[in-house]
Scaffold this active site. Structure first.
Site, PDB file in Angstrom:
ATOM      1  N   CYS A 203      -2.023  -2.893   7.525  1.00 39.20           N
ATOM      2  CA  CYS A 203      -1.992  -3.651   6.470  1.00 39.20           C
ATOM      3  C   CYS A 203      -0.698  -4.442   6.331  1.00 39.20           C
ATOM      4  CB  CYS A 203      -2.319  -2.921   5.024  1.00 39.20           C
ATOM      5  SG  CYS A 203      -3.755  -2.351   4.789  1.00 39.20           S
TER       6      CYS A 203
ATOM      7  N   LYS B 156      -7.128  -4.954  -3.259  1.00 44.98           N
ATOM      8  CA  LYS B 156      -7.745  -5.514  -1.969  1.00 44.98           C
ATOM      9  C   LYS B 156      -8.810  -4.361  -1.659  1.00 44.98           C
ATOM     10  CE  LYS B 156      -3.912  -4.469   0.956  1.00 44.98           C
ATOM     11  NZ  LYS B 156      -4.685  -3.295   1.762  1.00 44.98           N
TER      12      LYS B 156
ATOM     13  N   ASP C  88       0.827  -1.397   0.186  1.00 47.08           N
ATOM     14  CA  ASP C  88       0.145  -0.032   0.051  1.00 47.08           C
ATOM     15  C   ASP C  88       0.765   1.481  -0.071  1.00 47.08           C
ATOM     16  OD1 ASP C  88      -1.752  -1.950   0.225  1.00 47.08           O
ATOM     17  OD2 ASP C  88      -2.854  -1.238   2.067  1.00 47.08           O
TER      18      ASP C  88
HETATM   19  C1  VGL Z   1      -4.655   0.899   6.027  1.00 47.53           C
HETATM   20  C2  VGL Z   1      -5.861   2.003   7.465  1.00 47.53           C
HETATM   21  C3  VGL Z   1      -6.809   1.905   6.715  1.00 47.53           C
HETATM   22  C4  VGL Z   1      -3.271   0.311   5.874  1.00 47.53           C
HETATM   23  C5  VGL Z   1      -5.746   0.781   5.183  1.00 47.53           C
HETATM   24  O1  VGL Z   1      -2.737   0.208   4.491  1.00 47.53           O
HETATM   25  O2  VGL Z   1      -2.701   0.056   6.386  1.00 47.53           O
HETATM   26  N1  VGL Z   1      -4.690   1.524   7.229  1.00 47.53           N
HETATM   27  N2  VGL Z   1      -6.949   1.374   5.692  1.00 47.53           N
END
Ligand code: VGL
Length: 182
Positions: free
Chosen positions: A128, A87, A9
């Protein structure tokens, strides 16, 4: 034995200036770029949400499919990425773990490539990165998290430290880039 680098991410919305910025989130980019050539396989995950999802009851709107915020950080060396998985694509799922992708069976995919070790990098440490690392370990991959190449949000003080403990308890090794002697 093959090693995979997971780039989790590293998207604009999780970097300073984005919709759900991780403090110093952009600092992981040069670290990850340096690590990429060491690995047999580079897999990038991306948070890839629809405009409306129950996930946004918990978090500010971020990483909506097709938006600038959902793109990888512009300095990430995407040429070195062998596979991207999305995802969080449904209207109910958080999609914290890369293994939650509905595009492929990630466990069989990695096994099919002879990958036995998974090294996690990216954002955010206690969401994540942690979820993906725990799933990798649970599925029998020797799992590592590379300290310099992750950053956390720390919604509550101590969250990041707690995530490190949880990962270590699951047999995941937290390592430094200079400890990687391959
Ligand atoms: C994430 C919070 C909400 C991440 C994704 O990528 O860690 N954190 N959505």
């Amino acid at each position: 034995m093959k090693r995979a680098l997971f780039v989790i991410d590293v998207q604009n919305d999780f970097c300073p200036g984005g919709a759900l910025p991780v403090p110093e989130g952009d600092k992981v980019v040069p670290e990850i770029n340096k690590l990429m050539p060491k690995f047999d396989f580079v897999l990038a995950t991306r948070d890839w949400h629809p405009e409306k999802t129950a996930h946004f009851d918990k978090w500010p709107v971020h990483c909506v499919q097709g938006t600038k915020g959902a793109e990888f950080h512009p300095d990430l060396n995407t040429e070195k990425i062998d596979k991207i998985v999305s995802k969080g694509t449904g209207t109910q799922d958080d999609g914290y773990s890369g293994f939650d992708t509905k595009e492929i069976n990630l466990v069989s995919f990695l096994r099919g490539k002879g990958i036995e070790e998974v090294y996690c990098t990216g954002l955010a440490t206690e969401y994540c990165v942690k979820s993906t690392a725990l799933d990798a370990a649970k599925n029998g991959f020797k799992t590592f998290v590379i300290k310099e190449a992750i950053r956390g949000i720390e919604v509550n003080p101590g969250d990041i430290e707690k995530a490190f403990k949880e990962m270590e308890n699951a047999g995941i090794k937290i390592v430094s880039t200079y400890e990687l002697n391959f």
